[in-house]
Each structure stands twice: as structure tokens, then as C-alpha cells.
Write an enzyme that holds these catalytic residues in place. Structure first.
Site, mmCIF file in Angstrom:
data_model
loop_
_atom_site.group_PDB
_atom_site.id
_atom_site.type_symbol
_atom_site.label_atom_id
_atom_site.label_comp_id
_atom_site.label_asym_id
_atom_site.label_seq_id
_atom_site.Cartn_x
_atom_site.Cartn_y
_atom_site.Cartn_z
ATOM 1 N N ARG A 73 0.573 -1.244 0.129
ATOM 2 C CA ARG A 73 0.086 -0.005 0.003
ATOM 3 C C ARG A 73 0.597 1.304 -0.018
ATOM 4 O O ARG A 73 0.696 2.322 0.614
ATOM 5 C CB ARG A 73 -1.031 0.101 1.172
ATOM 6 C CG ARG A 73 -2.002 -1.088 1.145
ATOM 7 C CD ARG A 73 -2.902 -1.070 2.469
ATOM 8 N NE ARG A 73 -3.899 -2.174 2.232
ATOM 9 C CZ ARG A 73 -5.013 -2.391 1.580
ATOM 10 N NH1 ARG A 73 -5.241 -1.203 0.764
ATOM 11 N NH2 ARG A 73 -5.550 -3.493 1.764
ATOM 12 N N THR A 125 -10.068 -5.011 -7.041
ATOM 13 C CA THR A 125 -10.367 -4.831 -5.535
ATOM 14 C C THR A 125 -11.426 -5.542 -5.120
ATOM 15 O O THR A 125 -12.443 -5.781 -6.078
ATOM 16 C CB THR A 125 -10.949 -3.282 -5.390
ATOM 17 O OG1 THR A 125 -11.710 -3.302 -3.986
ATOM 18 C CG2 THR A 125 -11.840 -2.630 -6.205
ATOM 19 N N ASP A 127 -13.608 -5.138 -2.951
ATOM 20 C CA ASP A 127 -14.834 -4.325 -2.667
ATOM 21 C C ASP A 127 -15.735 -3.960 -3.940
ATOM 22 O O ASP A 127 -16.546 -3.749 -3.798
ATOM 23 C CB ASP A 127 -14.552 -3.088 -1.960
ATOM 24 C CG ASP A 127 -13.926 -3.376 -0.665
ATOM 25 O OD1 ASP A 127 -13.988 -4.272 -0.253
ATOM 26 O OD2 ASP A 127 -13.369 -2.114 -0.151
ATOM 27 N N ASP A 129 -15.689 -1.553 -5.779
ATOM 28 C CA ASP A 129 -16.194 -0.261 -5.837
ATOM 29 C C ASP A 129 -15.792 0.712 -6.876
ATOM 30 O O ASP A 129 -15.982 1.791 -6.762
ATOM 31 C CB ASP A 129 -16.192 0.086 -4.656
ATOM 32 C CG ASP A 129 -14.707 0.333 -3.965
ATOM 33 O OD1 ASP A 129 -13.971 -0.056 -4.687
ATOM 34 O OD2 ASP A 129 -14.299 1.150 -2.892
ATOM 35 N N GLY A 170 -15.603 -4.547 2.990
ATOM 36 C CA GLY A 170 -16.318 -3.449 2.538
ATOM 37 C C GLY A 170 -16.190 -2.139 3.103
ATOM 38 O O GLY A 170 -17.274 -1.931 3.995
ATOM 39 N N ARG A 266 -23.215 -15.425 17.852
ATOM 40 C CA ARG A 266 -21.829 -15.384 17.807
ATOM 41 C C ARG A 266 -21.507 -14.710 16.609
ATOM 42 O O ARG A 266 -22.518 -14.383 15.684
ATOM 43 C CB ARG A 266 -21.568 -16.971 17.438
ATOM 44 C CG ARG A 266 -21.652 -17.968 18.768
ATOM 45 C CD ARG A 266 -20.833 -17.672 19.809
ATOM 46 N NE ARG A 266 -21.073 -18.729 20.963
ATOM 47 C CZ ARG A 266 -21.777 -18.392 21.778
ATOM 48 N NH1 ARG A 266 -22.875 -17.551 22.054
ATOM 49 N NH2 ARG A 266 -21.837 -19.317 22.826
#
Length: 341
Positions: A73, A125, A127, A129, A170, A266
Site C-alpha cells: 500500500r 479490488t 470491494d 467499488d 467493504g 456468535r
């Protein structure tokens, strides 16, 4: 004329990055170009770490998860002197173009370096997005992995007559929770786009009990927020070089609240399981096509573009448009989930 093309993958890893990398090499080499693997994302250009890809190095990686060229990153624009090092290493490698495989952060860096090198992006990704693409590299496999986990957790929820809260990735988008939740038969799906209410969650639990169902499965995106205006739940407070705080723990918070209301509950955070495993067949196909398209864009001189999969076709859109515009969730699909319990 032969070109020297750099390729890097940045951000979180996912299955099918290798499929895209393999396709980039095979397409580029068929045109007589050389492909240089920049190791560990933008870190490789900061530190000057790279190697030339060969047919032997990409052989057998189509199905393998992760990325043989590494990832990180790293944001050179947040490191003192790093941008100059990136530019220096681009000159040393004599790169004619760079293909970046990643999300809006990874692809955002190349848009800031257009004065130094020509770039083309590939969306990657779990995600999912990134705007203007129906699927990003790794997403289809992540949905399969999460769905499989939900299937397995159904059995323990059923056996113990419990509420099971399953936390998935997410940060700002709930595509993964929504698609895997539908595929896995979740009774409640919570996403960042729609604030949740505990009364609504408990009502589903109670309705299911009234209908003879002694268990409930809840799938929640890590970035979901309560309707009362609370913030996203952070795991450690750590912030990466792109300014993103590490999220995690929303599943535990929701489970505790449901248990307070009288239902044994749980929680489980699937964490990095999302990113692992062999790439699904569909992911391999889409990622291969995106990799080939990226090389074609370079060959055609169409720089500053992102290869995307839209409405069943591989095409491209301007990088800045793809990374700066929001991808909206299909709210009709989300509303449909409210009857699926």
C-alpha cells in the site's frame, strides 16, 4: 517498434491478479514487447526493485491466488523524496508505459505521474467499488469464497439455534456483502450505503422464530454504520499511507447488541480469507481479458485509460473518471433482500 512495459499490483491482494499479469505478458510478448515486473507495488519503483517477466515465470499462475509480483500500500506522494526516486527509476528502466493493477489509490498514483510515464489501469479490488466496471479483478472469487463460508456457518447456526453475525470486507461499499449474502442465503444483509437499525435486525430474528426457524444469519460489511449516527468501527486506529483507517469489529458489536436482547449470538470476521484461494473460472476469464485490453490500449496509444468490463464487453474509460466517481449500489437489488428470510 518494441516497447518496454512495466506492470505493478498495489493495495490488498486478491485472486486473479496473476491471471491478469499472465495475460499482460502473453499479449505484450506476442507484439514483441518486453514486460518488466515492478515488485511490491509502488514500493518497487521507490526502491528500484524489478525483474523482467518471462514465459517460464508466468507459466502455471493462471489459477493461483495472490500475486507473483508482490503488492503493498505504498504511496510515494506521502513519502519524502519518494516521487523523485520513482521518476528516477522509471528513467533507469526506460519504461515506455506502466500498467497498474489495483484500486483507486494504486491507479490514482499513475494519474499524478503522467508527466513522467504513460499509464493504463486495471481495476482490482474485492470491494468492487470502482466506477464503470461491473467486475474488478478478484471480486468474483471473493464472492465465491465468502458464499462458501456462509454456507458452512449456516450449519452451526442451525445446530445451536443461534444468530450468526458474519463480518466481511467493504469499507465504503457493500457489493461483497450483498452478492455473497444473497448467494449464501443470509437473512439480514447490512451495508455501508444503508444505516442499520437494531430493531429491524431483531424483528427478522423474531419473525423467523415465529415461522419455526430457530436461527438467523446476518452478513455485515465492515464499514456499516448504525442509524443513530454512530461511526464506523475501527480495529486498531492504524492509518495506511493513503489515509484509510483500519476497520474491523462491527460484527462483534452487533452480536453483543443482539445477545443483550435475549438471543444467543456468535460473530466471526472472515478477514483475509476473502483474498485467498484459487481464482474462480469467471474471474480468470475477466482478468485475462482485462490484461489483454490494457496492452491493446498501450499499443493504440490510448494512455490515461482504465480497462473495464461493462455490460458484457471489455472497453475502457478515462482513469480519472473511473477512480474519482462513485459506483452506486443497485438499491432495487438491496430492497429485494428484505423478503429473503
Amino acid at each position: 517498434m518494441a516497447k518496454k512495459i512495466g506492470v505493478l499490483s498495489g493495495g490488498g491482494d486478491s485472486s486473479a491478479i496473476n491471471a491478469a499479469t499472465r495475460a499482460i505478458y502473453l499479449k505484450a510478448s506476442s507484439l514483441g514487447h518486453v514486460v518488466i515486473a515492478i515488485k511490491d507495488g509502488w514500493k518497487g519503483l521507490v526502491e528500484g526493485i524489478s525483474e523482467e517477466l518471462t514465459r517460464e515465470k508466468v507459466s502455471g499462475i493462471l489459477a493461483e491466488g495472490g500475486t507473483i509480483i508482490g503488492t503493498s500500500r505504498t504511496n510515494p506522494f506521502k513519502m519524502e523524496g519518494a516521487v523523485e526516486k520513482v521518476k528516477e527509476n522509471i528513467r533507469k528502466l526506460k519504461l515506455d508505459a506502466i500498467i497498474t493493477i489495483g484500486g483507486d489509490d494504486t491507479n490514482g498514483v499513475i494519474t499524478k505521474l503522467t508527466d513522467q510515464v504513460k499509464g493504463v489501469g486495471i481495476p482490482q479490488t474485492i470491494d468492487n467499488d470502482i466506477a464503470y466496471t461491473d467486475f474488478s479483478v478478484g471480486y468474483a472469487t471473493a464472492v465465491e469464497v465468502v458464499t462458501d463460508c456462509i454456507d458452512k456457518l449456516h450449519t452451526t447456526a442451525f445446530s445451536h439455534h443461534r444468530v450468526m453475525v458474519i463480518e466481511v470486507m467493504g469499507r465504503d461499499a457493500g457489493f461483497l456483502a450483498l452478492d455473497s449474502g444473497i448467494a449464501g442465503g443470509a437473512d439480514v444483509i447490512l451495508v455501508p450505503e444503508v444505516p442499520y437499525d437494531y430493531d429491524d435486525i431483531v424483528k427478522v430474528v423474531e419473525d423467523r422464530k415465529a415461522n419455526g426457524k430457530e436461527f438467523t444469519v446476518v452478513v455485515v460489511s465492515e464499514g456499516a454504520k448504525p442509524a443513530d449516527g454512530g461511526d464506523k468501527i475501527t480495529k486498531s486506529g492504524k492509518i495506511d499511507s493513503f489515509g484509510h483507517v483500519q476497520l474491523g469489529g462491527i460484527g462483534e458489536v452487533i452480536a453483543e447488541e443482539i445477545e443483550k436482547r435475549g438471543y444467543e449470538t456468535r460473530s466471526i470476521n472472515l478477514g483475509h480469507l476473502h483474498r485467498g484461494g484459487k481464482a474462480s473460472a469467471y474471474d480468470r476469464i475477466i482478468s485475462t481479458r482485462l490484461g489483454i485490453k490494457a496492452v491493446e490500449l498501450i499499443e493504440e496509444g490510448k494512455f490515461g485509460q482504465m480497462a473495464v468490463f461493462k455490460d458484457g464487453k471489455i472497453t475502457s474509460v478515462p482513469l480519472e473518471k473511473a477512480i474519482n466517481e462513485e459506483k452506486l449500489m443497485d438499491m432495487e437489488l438491496y430492497e429485494m433482500t428484505k423478503i429473503l428470510h
